[in-house]
Design an enzyme around this catalytic site. Structure first.
Site, short mmCIF file in Angstrom:
data_model
loop_
_atom_site.label_atom_id
_atom_site.label_comp_id
_atom_site.label_asym_id
_atom_site.label_seq_id
_atom_site.Cartn_x
_atom_site.Cartn_y
_atom_site.Cartn_z
N THR A 176 0.81 -1.21 0.00
CA THR A 176 0.00 0.00 0.00
C THR A 176 0.85 1.27 0.00
O THR A 176 1.71 1.43 0.85
CB THR A 176 -0.88 0.01 1.27
OG1 THR A 176 -1.52 -1.25 1.37
CG2 THR A 176 -1.89 1.13 1.21
N GLU A 177 0.60 2.14 -0.95
CA GLU A 177 1.27 3.44 -1.02
C GLU A 177 2.79 3.30 -1.05
O GLU A 177 3.52 4.17 -0.60
CB GLU A 177 0.86 4.35 0.14
CG GLU A 177 -0.65 4.45 0.37
CD GLU A 177 -1.38 5.23 -0.71
OE1 GLU A 177 -0.75 6.11 -1.32
OE2 GLU A 177 -2.56 4.95 -0.97
N LEU A 178 3.25 2.16 -1.56
CA LEU A 178 4.69 1.87 -1.67
C LEU A 178 5.41 1.82 -0.33
O LEU A 178 6.62 2.00 -0.26
CB LEU A 178 5.40 2.87 -2.61
CG LEU A 178 4.91 2.92 -4.05
CD1 LEU A 178 5.77 3.86 -4.88
CD2 LEU A 178 4.95 1.54 -4.69
#
Lengths: 570, 443
Positions: free
Chosen positions: B153-155
């Site tokens: 998630t979100e890197l």
């Protein structure tokens, strides 16, 4: 000369060629350009064509060695004048000429006659003040062109790379305004994308007149002034200007033309372009002679073992201080001894790299691919014959990686390595690798092939035309072509090459029992056949005599284009 | 650079009702009560019409064009489970288009957390693992691929997560190419994470943000951005392989169609091809690692700090997160729609709305938020999860304080009864030592 209405043209048969360049082997040369020009001139001369190479002296006329080697004599021709700077000030110049002979062709050295001209034209390093050298060369060529009328008018003016563009166009223009149409050929060995404002080319500086003349536009010649060509058609890029002004543009490979030149200048030049491959004079007989002389054997494996042992006594100190320093600091890990000899390598198949240590040449990709190779063939060796070129970040990285596999890798970066030993490394190599990120031609590949060493290369530029992938043509393959910049695939191709070479050496197919090979073969002689294919490919296509043949075709194309140009005004 | 990986993040959250505190809803299923289906549907349908459908059509057409003209246009998608659920309800045609993409074999579908959650930041990673596995199954069911590339998630990437990702069998992970991670190295190449067999691809955030954020900014000195210009930048960049990864909603929603963004998307593959740039997929390049890299701190693609502070950076977010963890075992015990609802609460967006900051980042957060302000978000979201907890406690007839497990000085899972307590110890044996407090707590 023949007359078309009120215009004169040289005869169709190519008799005299002017080559304009800043580099020429045996006079002043730092890279591939000088070599290419030298061999082109030499092999044209061998065909009975009178070739004159015109270049800046780079101070060579002041040196006794060159004076006698070239048998220089001063011409009774000078060029004096003022150049006007953008600041309005006048800058006088005084140019003289030396004429000499080299291997069957003429050399004209353009030199300075006073301090302010000499300091520019005669600085020893070829690329010092290169913009100014290039502009003054144009002034010199202008005077030399006028001097050559009427008896010494060339059949072809041939300019090499951007430094010679102004001078080449100057010669063409000098004749053209006197109603003599001489074809101009422009060869791009390496794109530099150098640009300058019009003032640089103009009558105020390099000396080009802003006169209307005919320029080829896809299907016909149209009238433009020189300044329009410079500003509007070329956006001030010198190579683009050369491309517009030339009757024919040549380059060193089809791929370079298609992917690089077209991208830069547009593919409209297609119908006035041609390809002239470089050649090599390396030969199997020559290198076998060295092998016999030094090691008393022609056997490649034996030569390899002897070379590995010879490292113990081969003293090579890098000429470049920083390079030496970087290597010295890690010498314990990369097999360099305190007296700049090297720790020997135990026998094992040899992967060879030769070239400048710069980003373009991709040696960083090779060493990473090689790291994977030795996981499967632990006795594989990599020798890097590197020419330091100022990219010390890259060198540091290379040395770092090499120091993790000190038993497998040697980095030799000295130009004092004897030529015979240098070529014997090629001869002894199991495979030669050219991991370039881009490459107009890639002369090292044909040099390796000339001595029977198969090549693994990234499929870029000229390498796509010189190397034949064994997977596509089992009968004529000369090595493997790999997807550019892909280290994993490069490792697989090297691995396969080494495995096949070991099979040929030992006649034991067991060497193919490893993972990740890109091809296998039942034929234990396959690699020896590939070696023969490589030799044959060079003999058939990449000798300078073939280059001269290609070149004459281009010249006659240029002649035709120039004739259209001559006829355009009627 | 000669090779480019292009990827799109596709995600829609289930947003919590934006007026839940002011107009509480206490009837109906938990999925309806706490979450704003009207708003979620409205947004989904708007984005579907402006982005998902037209942009995907363009991608399909450009793949075909490439096939006709002799080049491969390839890219990857990272699609959250909540998006797929919404598409199932409100936009089947989007799923069909995506499936059409899957048939071309030119699109790689990445694994992420099903609920696009930030559970990877919790001390106990059990829930995160479950969400990753659930997503992997989802990709298999919908697109027939077994992902080997993971995009958290979100890197988000943390040092301890690296090992976990490797353990789950992934070969390559994607994160942000931020300077403090790169330490002077180029983002445009493949790395291997030190002491693992996990490859790392780094998002080139400059090039990515040129499209994602700056494309329609008239104050930008490069405005307007054309496909030609951008392709030049890509081809001029150093390195072997660059990664451009942006929200899919960039194409038509963040930048409206009127900005020319869809034409940009249409022309980009052709312009890149013209310059000799080839499209690659993560699964094709991961073996080509150039150097090793150490993950020594938290990385993400958010804001300027590019760490976890966009979701867990202030006391409101911490409190909300505490409540989410506190209700975990309750929801798991009740199961069904309650568990589903609880997992919606874990979605990162619900945390993101409570970000307090100023300047550019705050503007971005506020753009994405369905609430008027971070405080407004907190009031409604916190109230929702509180009532959710009460409801679960009532259902399970629990009248006791929770037992809070600690790990490394941080609060971890929370138990409300003996079963839950044992379950927590069971899934994370390092909590074994807490067993001695069980009796005392149960008294």
């Amino acid at each position: 000369m023949k007359k078309i209405d009120s215009i004169w043209m040289p005869d169709e048969e190519i008799k005299k060629v002017w080559m304009i360049t800043v580099e020429l082997d045996n006079v002043a040369s730092v890279g591939g350009l000088g070599k290419a020009v030298y061999y082109m001139a030499k092999s044209l001369a061998e065909r009975g064509i009178e070739v004159t190479v015109i270049m800046p002296s780079h101070g060579r006329h002041l040196n006794d060695y060159y004076r006698s080697a070239l048998k220089l004599r001063e011409l009774s021709l000078t060029a004096y004048g003022d150049r006007i700077g953008v600041n309005g000030a006048r800058y006088p110049y005084a140019i003289g000429f030396e004429e000499g002979k080299l291997d069957g062709f003429n050399v004209i050295l353009v030199k300075g006659l006073d301090y302010s001209t000499g300091i520019l034209l005669d600085s020893w390093n070829v690329y010092d003040n290169i913009m100014e050298k290039s502009a003054l060369l144009a002034r010199g060529v202008q005077a030399y062109s006028i001097f050559s009328i009427p008896s010494n008018i060339p059949s072809i003016i041939h300019a090499h790379d951007w430094h010679a563009v102004l001078a080449g166009v100057m010669a063409k223009q000098t004749f053209e305004v006197r109603k003599i149409i001489v074809p101009l050929v422009f060869t791009i060995h390496l794109l530099n994308k150098v640009g300058a404002p019009w003032h640089y080319a103009s009558e105020d500086w390099a000396g080009l007149s802003n006169c209307p003349h005919y320029i080829w536009q896809v299907v016909s010649h149209k009238i433009y002034t020189t300044r329009q060509v410079w500003d509007e058609l070329s956006q001030g890029f010198i190579e683009k200007f050369g491309v517009w002004e030339a009757d024919v543009v040549t380059t060193v490979s089809k791929s370079y033309l298609t992917y690089d030149i077209y991208n830069f200048v547009g593919n409209w030049i297609e119908n006035k372009s041609c390809v002239t491959y470089n050649g090599t004079d390396w030969s199997l007989d020559e290198v076998k002679g060295y092998a016999r002389k030094i090691f008393n054997t022609e056997d490649r494996v034996e030569v390899r073992r002897r070379l590995y042992n010879m490292l113990e006594t081969l003293r090579l100190v890098p000429e470049d201080y920083t390079t030496g320093n970087i290597l010295w600091n890690k010498r314990f890990w990369i097999g360099i001894k305190d007296d700049w000899t090297y720790t020997k390598l135990d026998d094992g198949p040899l992967v060879l790299f030769a070239g400048r240590l710069v980003y373009q040449k991709g040696v960083d990709l090779l060493i990473r691919a090689f790291r994977e190779v030795i996981k499967k063939i632990p006795n594989a060796r990599l020798v890097i014959l590197g020419i330091p070129s100022g990219d010390y970040g890259l060198l540091n990285d290379l040395v770092d990686k090499a120091s993790e596999m000190g038993g497998n890798v040697r980095i030799l970066t000295s130009s004092s390595m004897p030529k015979e030993i240098y070529k014997l490394f090629y001869y002894a190599a199991s495979v030669f690798v050219v991991p370039s990120r881009w490459e107009p031609f890639g002369i090292v590949a044909i040099e390796a092939m000339a001595v029977g060493t198969p090549v693994v290369a990234y499929a870029v530029g000229g390498l796509r035309e010189t190397v034949i992938d064994l997977r596509n043509d089992i009968n004529n393959g000369t090595g493997f072509l790999v997807e550019p910049e892909n280290m994993w695939e490069l490792h697989r191709a090297i691995l396969t090459s080494l495995a096949l070479s070991l099979v040929s050496e030992t006649k034991d197919k067991g060497h193919l029992n490893i993972d990740d090979l890109i091809m296998r073969s039942e034929d234990v002689e396959l690699w020896n056949k590939v070696r023969q294919n490589a030799i044959k490919r060079v003999e058939d296509n990449f000798r300078w005599s073939s280059t001269a043949k290609y070149l004459l075709n281009c010249y006659s194309k240029a002649y035709t284009m120039a004739k259209y140009r001559a006829l355009a005004s009627f | 650079m000669r090779n480019l990986i292009l990827g799109f993040e596709v995600h829609q959250p289930f947003r919590i009702r934006r007026d839940f505190f002011w107009n509480p809803t206490i009837r109906g299923s938990p999925l309806v009560k706490y979450f704003d289906s009207k708003l979620n549907r409205e947004i989904f349908e708007r984005v579907k019409n402006k982005c998902y459908v037209p942009a995907t059509r363009i991608l399909i057409e450009e793949i075909e064009r490439g096939e006709n003209e002799g080049y491969d246009f390839k890219f990857f998608f990272s699609i959250s489970g909540t998006f797929i659920e919404q598409a199932e309800q409100w936009g089947k045609e989007v799923l069909e288009l995506f499936q059409q993409l899957a048939y071309t074999n030119k699109v790689e579908f990445l694994a992420q957390t099903y609920y696009h959650s930030i559970t990877s930041l919790w001390e106990d990673l059990s829930e995160w693992r479950e969400q990753v596995e659930a997503h992997r199954q989802l990709v298999k069911d919908y697109f027939g691929q077994e992902p080997i590339t993971f995009e958290n998630t979100e890197l988000l990437l943390t040092p301890r997560l690296v090992k976990e990702i490797e353990k789950l069998g992934f070969k390559v992970v994607i994160t942000e190419g931020k300077e403090s991670l790169l330490k002077g190295k180029s983002p445009n190449r493949v790395y291997k994470i030190k002491d693992t067999d996990l490859s790392l691809l780094l998002r080139n955030y400059r090039l990515s943000d040129d499209i994602a954020f700056r494309f329609s900014s008239k104050n930008w000195d490069q405005y307007p951005l054309t496909a030609e210009k951008f392709a030049d930048w890509v081809s001029w960049s150093e390195g072997e392989v660059g990664l451009i990864f942006i929200d899919y909603e960039t194409f038509g929603e963040h930048h409206w169609p009127e900005s020319g963004i869809l034409d940009f998307l249409r022309w980009l593959p052709r312009e890149l091809h013209k310059r000799g740039v080839e499209f690659k997929l993560p699964r094709e390049v991961y073996k080509n690692y150039y150097d090793e890299i150490v993950i020594d701190s938290t990385v993400s693609w958010a804001d300027i700090n590019k760490d976890e502070s966009s979701w867990l950076g202030n006391i409101m977010q911490w409190a909300y997160d505490e409540m989410v963890r506190r209700t975990e075992m309750l929801a798991k015990e009740v199961g069904g729609e309650y568990l589903k609802a609880w997992r919606y609460f874990t979605t990162s967006d619900n945390y993101y709305y409570m970000y307090v900051g100023s300047g550019g980042p705050a503007e971005v957060h506020s753009y994405f938020s369905s609430f008027n302000s971070p405080i407004d978000a907190f009031i409604n979201e916190f109230y929702a999860i509180t009532l959710f907890q009460d409801e679960l406690l009532k259902l399970l007839k629990i009248e006791r304080e929770p037992f809070i497990f600690y790990k490394n000085g941080k609060r971890s899972s929370e138990a409300w009864n003996e079963n839950q307590f044992r379950e927590i110890i069971n899934r994370d044996p390092s909590f074994k030592e807490y067993e001695k407090y069980l009796k005392e707590w149960l008294k």
